[in-house]
Design a protein around this motif. Structure first.
Motif, PDB file in Angstrom:
ATOM      1  N   VAL A 202       0.837  -1.209   0.000  1.00  0.00           N
ATOM      2  CA  VAL A 202       0.000   0.000   0.000  1.00  0.00           C
ATOM      3  C   VAL A 202       0.870   1.257   0.000  1.00  0.00           C
ATOM      4  O   VAL A 202       0.637   2.183  -0.776  1.00  0.00           O
ATOM      5  CB  VAL A 202      -0.962   0.001   1.216  1.00  0.00           C
ATOM      6  N   GLU A 203       1.889   1.271   0.835  1.00  0.00           N
ATOM      7  CA  GLU A 203       2.733   2.464   0.948  1.00  0.00           C
ATOM      8  C   GLU A 203       3.446   2.764  -0.382  1.00  0.00           C
ATOM      9  O   GLU A 203       3.395   3.887  -0.894  1.00  0.00           O
ATOM     10  CB  GLU A 203       3.772   2.240   2.061  1.00  0.00           C
ATOM     11  N   LEU A 204       4.088   1.736  -0.944  1.00  0.00           N
ATOM     12  CA  LEU A 204       4.830   1.958  -2.191  1.00  0.00           C
ATOM     13  C   LEU A 204       3.888   2.123  -3.367  1.00  0.00           C
ATOM     14  O   LEU A 204       4.090   2.979  -4.235  1.00  0.00           O
ATOM     15  CB  LEU A 204       5.790   0.788  -2.432  1.00  0.00           C
ATOM     16  N   GLY A 205       2.830   1.310  -3.374  1.00  0.00           N
ATOM     17  CA  GLY A 205       1.867   1.366  -4.480  1.00  0.00           C
ATOM     18  C   GLY A 205       1.204   2.732  -4.577  1.00  0.00           C
ATOM     19  O   GLY A 205       0.976   3.240  -5.672  1.00  0.00           O
ATOM     20  N   SER A 206       0.906   3.359  -3.434  1.00  0.00           N
ATOM     21  CA  SER A 206       0.259   4.678  -3.459  1.00  0.00           C
ATOM     22  C   SER A 206       1.150   5.697  -4.151  1.00  0.00           C
ATOM     23  O   SER A 206       0.681   6.553  -4.903  1.00  0.00           O
ATOM     24  CB  SER A 206      -0.022   5.163  -2.034  1.00  0.00           C
ATOM     25  N   ARG A 207       2.449   5.587  -3.905  1.00  0.00           N
ATOM     26  CA  ARG A 207       3.376   6.537  -4.546  1.00  0.00           C
ATOM     27  C   ARG A 207       3.415   6.317  -6.052  1.00  0.00           C
ATOM     28  O   ARG A 207       3.488   7.269  -6.831  1.00  0.00           O
ATOM     29  CB  ARG A 207       4.775   6.378  -3.944  1.00  0.00           C
ATOM     30  N   LEU A 208       3.372   5.052  -6.477  1.00  0.00           N
ATOM     31  CA  LEU A 208       3.357   4.783  -7.924  1.00  0.00           C
ATOM     32  C   LEU A 208       2.072   5.318  -8.552  1.00  0.00           C
ATOM     33  O   LEU A 208       2.092   5.938  -9.616  1.00  0.00           O
ATOM     34  CB  LEU A 208       3.472   3.272  -8.194  1.00  0.00           C
ATOM     35  N   GLU A 279      -4.807   5.521   2.446  1.00  0.00           N
ATOM     36  CA  GLU A 279      -5.996   5.076   3.189  1.00  0.00           C
ATOM     37  C   GLU A 279      -7.009   4.425   2.258  1.00  0.00           C
ATOM     38  O   GLU A 279      -7.588   3.392   2.570  1.00  0.00           O
ATOM     39  CB  GLU A 279      -6.666   6.283   3.853  1.00  0.00           C
ATOM     40  N   TYR A 280      -7.195   5.062   1.119  1.00  0.00           N
ATOM     41  CA  TYR A 280      -8.156   4.532   0.155  1.00  0.00           C
ATOM     42  C   TYR A 280      -7.700   3.174  -0.374  1.00  0.00           C
ATOM     43  O   TYR A 280      -8.470   2.213  -0.434  1.00  0.00           O
ATOM     44  CB  TYR A 280      -8.330   5.537  -0.998  1.00  0.00           C
ATOM     45  N   PHE A 281      -6.429   3.095  -0.742  1.00  0.00           N
ATOM     46  CA  PHE A 281      -5.856   1.849  -1.263  1.00  0.00           C
ATOM     47  C   PHE A 281      -5.980   0.747  -0.196  1.00  0.00           C
ATOM     48  O   PHE A 281      -6.375  -0.388  -0.477  1.00  0.00           O
ATOM     49  CB  PHE A 281      -4.388   2.092  -1.652  1.00  0.00           C
ATOM     50  N   LEU A 293      -7.050 -14.102  -0.831  1.00  0.00           N
ATOM     51  CA  LEU A 293      -6.703 -15.318  -0.089  1.00  0.00           C
ATOM     52  C   LEU A 293      -7.147 -16.560  -0.851  1.00  0.00           C
ATOM     53  O   LEU A 293      -6.431 -17.557  -0.917  1.00  0.00           O
ATOM     54  CB  LEU A 293      -7.349 -15.294   1.301  1.00  0.00           C
ATOM     55  N   ALA A 294      -8.329 -16.456  -1.456  1.00  0.00           N
ATOM     56  CA  ALA A 294      -8.851 -17.614  -2.192  1.00  0.00           C
ATOM     57  C   ALA A 294      -8.027 -17.879  -3.444  1.00  0.00           C
ATOM     58  O   ALA A 294      -7.769 -19.035  -3.798  1.00  0.00           O
ATOM     59  CB  ALA A 294     -10.318 -17.376  -2.554  1.00  0.00           C
ATOM     60  N   ARG A 295      -7.584 -16.828  -4.096  1.00  0.00           N
ATOM     61  CA  ARG A 295      -6.885 -16.994  -5.375  1.00  0.00           C
ATOM     62  C   ARG A 295      -5.367 -17.067  -5.227  1.00  0.00           C
ATOM     63  O   ARG A 295      -4.655 -17.392  -6.163  1.00  0.00           O
ATOM     64  CB  ARG A 295      -7.276 -15.874  -6.337  1.00  0.00           C
ATOM     65  N   GLY A 296      -4.887 -16.673  -4.075  1.00  0.00           N
ATOM     66  CA  GLY A 296      -3.446 -16.732  -3.857  1.00  0.00           C
ATOM     67  C   GLY A 296      -2.681 -15.691  -4.650  1.00  0.00           C
ATOM     68  O   GLY A 296      -1.540 -15.902  -5.044  1.00  0.00           O
ATOM     69  N   ILE A 297      -3.312 -14.546  -4.884  1.00  0.00           N
ATOM     70  CA  ILE A 297      -2.658 -13.493  -5.667  1.00  0.00           C
ATOM     71  C   ILE A 297      -3.256 -12.126  -5.321  1.00  0.00           C
ATOM     72  O   ILE A 297      -4.418 -12.044  -4.924  1.00  0.00           O
ATOM     73  CB  ILE A 297      -2.787 -13.806  -7.183  1.00  0.00           C
ATOM     74  N   THR A 298      -2.442 -11.073  -5.449  1.00  0.00           N
ATOM     75  CA  THR A 298      -2.916  -9.724  -5.145  1.00  0.00           C
ATOM     76  C   THR A 298      -3.650  -9.149  -6.352  1.00  0.00           C
ATOM     77  O   THR A 298      -3.056  -8.977  -7.416  1.00  0.00           O
ATOM     78  CB  THR A 298      -1.717  -8.808  -4.779  1.00  0.00           C
ATOM     79  N   SER A 299      -4.945  -8.863  -6.178  1.00  0.00           N
ATOM     80  CA  SER A 299      -5.751  -8.516  -7.349  1.00  0.00           C
ATOM     81  C   SER A 299      -5.816  -7.024  -7.645  1.00  0.00           C
ATOM     82  O   SER A 299      -6.165  -6.638  -8.754  1.00  0.00           O
ATOM     83  CB  SER A 299      -7.164  -9.074  -7.188  1.00  0.00           C
ATOM     84  N   THR A 300      -5.502  -6.167  -6.655  1.00  0.00           N
ATOM     85  CA  THR A 300      -5.519  -4.728  -6.939  1.00  0.00           C
ATOM     86  C   THR A 300      -4.138  -4.127  -6.707  1.00  0.00           C
ATOM     87  O   THR A 300      -3.345  -4.656  -5.940  1.00  0.00           O
ATOM     88  CB  THR A 300      -6.510  -3.980  -6.012  1.00  0.00           C
ATOM     89  N   GLY A 301      -3.893  -3.013  -7.383  1.00  0.00           N
ATOM     90  CA  GLY A 301      -2.595  -2.338  -7.236  1.00  0.00           C
ATOM     91  C   GLY A 301      -2.048  -1.925  -8.585  1.00  0.00           C
ATOM     92  O   GLY A 301      -2.566  -2.334  -9.631  1.00  0.00           O
TER      93      GLY A 301
END
Ligand SMILES: Nc1ncnc2c1ncn2[C@@H]1O[C@H](COP(=O)(O)OP(=O)(O)O)[C@@H](O)[C@H]1O
Ligand SMILES: [Mg+2]
Length: 406
Positions: A202-208, A279-281, A293-301
Motif C-alpha cells: 500500500v505504501e509503495l503502491g500509493s506513490r506509484l 488510506e483509500y488503497f 486469499l482464495a486466489r493466492g494473488i494480489t488482485s488490486t494495485g
C-alpha cells in the motif's frame, strides 16, 4: 543532450564499433538486416536498461562471441554524452558467468559504469534520455496492458530515480505478499505476517499511483494540444485516460468517461498527499482480502494498471481506424518529447526506426519538424530518399552494412 561517441563490443551483429556522432539529425541508411535497428537498440538499452525487443540479455551478445570458449566475454555499450550541464561517459557491460551445476552453463550479469565508476543499475538511468519511435508502437493501443504499463515505467524511470526505486521495491513487496498468499491457500504460512506485506504494498503502491496519474495527466495535456492544433487542424480531440487498478473490479472499458476519469482525478488531486491515497488503497485491499486469499494473488494495485487513448469521445483501440491509431501514437510520442524537454530543460535524443515510411505527408512533416529542433536524432531508413531534400541537406548521412558504419 547528445551522444558524441558510441562504442559497442559484441553487441548483436557488431563485433566492435567506434562511432563518432554529430549533434542534429543523423540518418542511418542501409539494406535490411545490416544492423540499423541494433544500433538504436544499443542506445535505448544504455538509456533505459531495457531492450525494446530482446527477452533476455543473452540475445544481445554477439553470437560468435557468445559461442567461443573464453571464460568471460564482456559485451559492452559505451557512450560519451554531452548535456547542458557537462559531459559524462556511461557504460553498460554484460559479463558472462559460469553457472555451477545449473541447467544453463552460463548466464549474463549486467554492470553499469558512470565516469569510470561502477554504479547501481538504477543510477545509470537518466544519464542519457531517449524517446524511441518504432513501427510496432501501435501495439501501445492494440496490445496488452503490460506493454502500456512498461511504457509508463520506462519513461518515468528515465526521469525520476525515486519512482524507479519505489517500483523496484513495490515489485519485491508484491512478490512476497503473493508468495505468502499462496502458502496460506495451501494451509501453510503465517497469517499474522500478511499485514506487514500488505502495508508495504500500500505504501509503495500509493506513490506509484500518484506519480503515474500526474505523468499521464501532463502527457495527455501535451498530446491534446499537438493532436488538435498540429495534426488534425482542430478536427479531432484526443484524451489520455489513466486507469489505475484501485478498485475491487476491473474497469469496464465501455463505461462512461466520468467513470473512467474519477479515480485518476482523485489521484491527481491528492498528488501531494500520499496519506489520503494510502488510506483509500488500504480500504480496497481489505475489501479484496478474501478474494486474494482464495486466489493466492494480489488482485488490486499498480501492477494491474492500464491506460487508454480516446479520440472524439471513443476508445481508440476499439473504434479507431488504423490511420487514426497511427496519429494517436504520433501525438503521444511527440507529447513525450515535449514533456521530457520541459521537465529537464534538456531535449532528449530521438531514436526513430523506419518511421518515416509509415507516415503520410502531413504527419511526416510534423515529425521532421520535431527532428529538426532536436538536439540529436538518429533515424533509420532503407533509403534516404524517404526524406525531403532540404531535410537531408542539413542531416548527416551514414551507411550501415553488415555491422559496420561508414
Ligand atoms: N546476438 C546477435 N549476434 C549476432 N547477430 C545478431 C544477433 N542478434 C541479431 N543479429 C543479426 O542482426 C541482423 C539484424 O539487424 P537489424 O539491426 O535488425 O537490421 P536492420 O538493418 O534491418 O535494422 C540480422 O542479420 C540478425 O541475424
Ligand atoms: Mg530494422
Amino acid at each position: 543532450m547528445h551522444i558524441k561517441h558510441l562504442s559497442l563490443t559484441n553487441f548483436r551483429n557488431y563485433g566492435r564499433l567506434e562511432l563518432p556522432l554529430p549533434a542534429g539529425a543523423v540518418v542511418l541508411q542501409g539494406n535490411n538486416a545490416q544492423g540499423k535497428t541494433n544500433l538504436l537498440e544499443a542506445v535505448y538499452y544504455l538509456a533505459t536498461s531495457r531492450s525494446p525487443q530482446a527477452g533476455s540479455d543473452q540475445q544481445l551478445i554477439n553470437w560468435t562471441a557468445a559461442e567461443s570458449g573464453e571464460p568471460i566475454i564482456v559485451g559492452r555499450i559505451n557512450a560519451q554524452v554531452e548535456t547542458q550541464t557537462g559531459g559524462r561517459i556511461i557504460e553498460m557491460r554484460l559479463i558472462r558467468e559460469r553457472n555451477e551445476g545449473r541447467h544453463r552453463p552460463y548466464s549474463f550479469r549486467r554492470e553499469a559504469v558512470v565516469n569510470r565508476r561502477t554504479v547501481r543499475l538504477m543510477d545509470l538511468l537518466g544519464n542519457v534520455r531517449v524517446v524511441l519511435f518504432l513501427p510496432q508502437d501501435i501495439q501501445l493501443i492494440t496490445g496488452s496492458p503490460s506493454g502500456r504499463r512498461r511504457y509508463m515505467d520506462t519513461v518515468l524511470c528515465q526521469m525520476d530515480k525515486r519512482y524507479c526505486r519505489d517500483l523496484s521495491h513495490y515489485n519485491k513487496a508484491l512478490e512476497q505478499r503473493n508468495a505468502l498468499l499462496r502458502q496460506l491457500a495451501e494451509g501453510t504460512g503465517r497469517r499474522d505476517t500478511l499485514p506487514i506485506f500488505t502495508d508495504k504494498v500500500v505504501e509503495l503502491g500509493s506513490r506509484l499511483f500518484v506519480r503515474r496519474a500526474s505523468f499521464m495527466y501532463e502527457l495527455g495535456r501535451e498530446a491534446q494540444r499537438i493532436h488538435y492544433e498540429h495534426l488534425t487542424s482542430g478536427n479531432e480531440s484526443i484524451r489520455l485516460h489513466y486507469l489505475p487498478r484501485l478498485q475491487e473490479n476491473g474497469l469496464n472499458r465501455g463505461g462512461t468517461v466520468s467513470q473512467l476519469t474519477a479515480l485518476s482525478d482523485f489521484l491527481y488531486k491528492n498528488e501531494m498527499d500520499a496519506g489520503v491515497v494510502g488510506e483509500y488503497f488500504q480500504s480496497i485491499m481489505q475489501a479484496t482480502l478474501s478474494a486474494d486469499l482464495a486466489r493466492g494473488i494480489t488482485s488490486t494495485g499498480p501492477h494491474r494498471d492500464d491506460w487508454m487513448i480516446e479520440i472524439n469521445g471513443r476508445d481508440l483501440s476499439y473504434f479507431g481506424s488504423r490511420g487514426q491509431q497511427r496519429s494517436g501514437i504520433l501525438s503521444l510520442k511527440l507529447a513525450e518529447i515535449d514533456w521530457v524537454t520541459t521537465q529537464t530543460n534538456d531535449p532528449p535524443v530521438l531514436l526513430l526506426d523506419e518511421v518515416a515510411a509509415e507516415l503520410d505527408g502531413q504527419r511526416r512533416a510534423l515529425l521532421l519538424e520535431y527532428v529538426k529542433h532536436a538536439a540529436q536524432a538518429l533515424l533509420t531508413a532503407t533509403d534516404s530518399d524517404q526524406f525531403p531534400n532540404d531535410f537531408m541537406d542539413r542531416a548527416t548521412l551514414l551507411t550501415v552494412a553488415n555491422g559496420r558504419v561508414r
